[in-house]
Design an enzyme around this catalytic site. Structure first.
Site, PDB file in Angstrom:
ATOM      1  N   ASP A  70     -63.003 -83.415  -2.169  1.00 58.76           N
ATOM      2  CA  ASP A  70     -62.810 -82.496  -1.044  1.00 58.76           C
ATOM      3  C   ASP A  70     -61.838 -83.064  -0.002  1.00 58.76           C
ATOM      4  OD1 ASP A  70     -65.118 -81.717  -2.450  1.00 58.76           O
ATOM      5  OD2 ASP A  70     -66.057 -80.868  -0.668  1.00 58.76           O
ATOM      6  N   HIS A  72     -60.852 -80.529   2.861  1.00 60.39           N
ATOM      7  CA  HIS A  72     -61.377 -79.740   3.987  1.00 60.39           C
ATOM      8  C   HIS A  72     -60.495 -79.760   5.236  1.00 60.39           C
ATOM      9  CE1 HIS A  72     -65.000 -77.997   2.456  1.00 60.39           C
ATOM     10  NE2 HIS A  72     -65.442 -79.154   1.998  1.00 60.39           N
ATOM     11  N   HIS A 131     -65.117 -73.359  -1.556  1.00 65.08           N
ATOM     12  CA  HIS A 131     -64.533 -72.880  -0.301  1.00 65.08           C
ATOM     13  C   HIS A 131     -63.227 -72.113  -0.512  1.00 65.08           C
ATOM     14  CE1 HIS A 131     -67.011 -74.522   3.059  1.00 65.08           C
ATOM     15  NE2 HIS A 131     -67.519 -75.190   2.041  1.00 65.08           N
ATOM     16  N   HIS A 180     -65.187 -78.772  -9.577  1.00 72.29           N
ATOM     17  CA  HIS A 180     -65.616 -78.947  -8.197  1.00 72.29           C
ATOM     18  C   HIS A 180     -67.105 -79.217  -8.087  1.00 72.29           C
ATOM     19  CE1 HIS A 180     -65.622 -78.811  -3.897  1.00 72.29           C
ATOM     20  NE2 HIS A 180     -66.634 -77.963  -3.933  1.00 72.29           N
TER      21      HIS A 180
END
Length: 322
Positions: A70, A72, A131, A180
């Site tokens: 990740d 982000h 996400h 993921h």
């Protein structure tokens, strides 16, 4: 692990309308953390879609490659990652999703990775995370950031439409399965993953959802996930899946781990998390996994990049993360 980029110096043939100079200019602009214009984002996403739609649900990846978790929206930490691991196209990279939300620079982060994918399609693989969805990004920051930086939702729409084309998983030299989230009770083979229709919003349930949402667990078998999507899966599940598919390892992201990486299930599963001091307050290290041309594996850990112009947030560890 340095690679001669000479063989990959041409823009993806599907992207000829965006010239080499255009994409190089975008990359240089984005490396300075300067967002592209809305018109450039639209062109970037249109051309990247033509590249991504040619890729598979289980995208083959050659070694050597550096595997990342990740990000982000922590743009400056992504720059630190490239500083530690080497730049594109000198190195091959495989990113396992969650480029946006929570950090201050989701727009610049995802724009840069997509621009690199367009410019060097054989040097970088970008998988979909949970996400990379319309619903999640409306809650956790990317939608609001697009509104703030562009004055409309158009850029958000361009990227969320593009997310539908991101590959779901990757396979390094037929041995390391990368994704993921985790495994699914609906899937027992890589061939099943290959048959999924991925060009859609992330569903609330089912195999595609599970690949992006599930987590390994200390308990055997399948369990109900506290996330409200996906499942937990035990060592018996990952051992059976790896053996049945000829895998030496399943590598995944999706969970904060304080050292940046964490082994589970007696070495069958590893979690990689590449956002240091997550949410600017968790105090965790980040890590990336280098897989060399003999399949040897080395983890590189790193701390946050120096921060400029960002608010200082007192560190605390939240109880739970999506």
């Amino acid at each position: 692990m340095s690679i001669d980029p000479a063989n990959d110096s041409k823009l993806a043939p599907e992207a000829n309308d965006a010239t080499l100079g255009d994409v190089d200019r975008w990359i240089e602009q984005l490396k300075k953390c300067e967002p592209l214009s809305e018109a450039d984002v639209e062109m970037l996403c249109d051309k990247a879609r033509e590249v991504l739609c040619q890729e598979n649900n289980v995208q083959p990846v050659r070694n050597p490659v550096t595997v990342c978790g990740d990000i982000h929206g922590q743009f400056h930490d992504l720059m630190e990652l490239f500083k530690i691991g080497g730049d594109v196209p000198d190195m091959n990279y495989l990113f396992m999703g969650d480029y946006v939300d929570r950090g201050y620079h989701s727009v610049e982060t995802v724009s840069l990775l997509v621009a690199m994918k367009l410019r060097y399609p054989n040097r970088i693989t970008i998988l979909r995370g949970n996400h990379e969805s319309r619903q999640i990004t409306q809650v956790y920051g990317f939608y609001d950031e697009c509104l703030r930086k562009y004055g409309s939702a158009n850029v958000w729409k361009h990227f969320t439409n593009l997310f539908d084309y991101f590959p779901l998983t990757a396979l390094i030299e037929d041995r390391i399965f990368c994704l993921h989230g985790g495994l699914s009770p609906s899937i027992d083979s890589l061939d099943h993953v290959r048959t999924l229709d991925r060009v859609q919003e992330v569903p609330h349930e089912g195999p595609m959802c599970d690949l992006l949402w599930s987590d390994p667990d200390d308990r055997c078998g399948w369990g109900i996930s506290p996330r409200g999507a996906g499942y937990t899966f035990g060592q018996d599940i990952s051992e059976t899946f790896n053996h049945a598919n000829g895998l030496s390892l399943t590598a995944r992201a999706h969970q904060l781990v304080m050292e940046g990486f964490n082994w589970a299930h007696d070495g069958d599963v590893v979690t990689i998390f590449s956002a240091p001091n997550y949410c600017y307050r968790c105090g965790n290290q980040a890590a990336i996994l280098e897989v060399d041309d003999t399949m040897n594996q080395v983890f590189l850990q790193f701390d946050p990049a120096p921060r400029e112009g960002e608010p200082v947030i007192a560190r605390r560890t939240p109880d739970y993360f999506l």
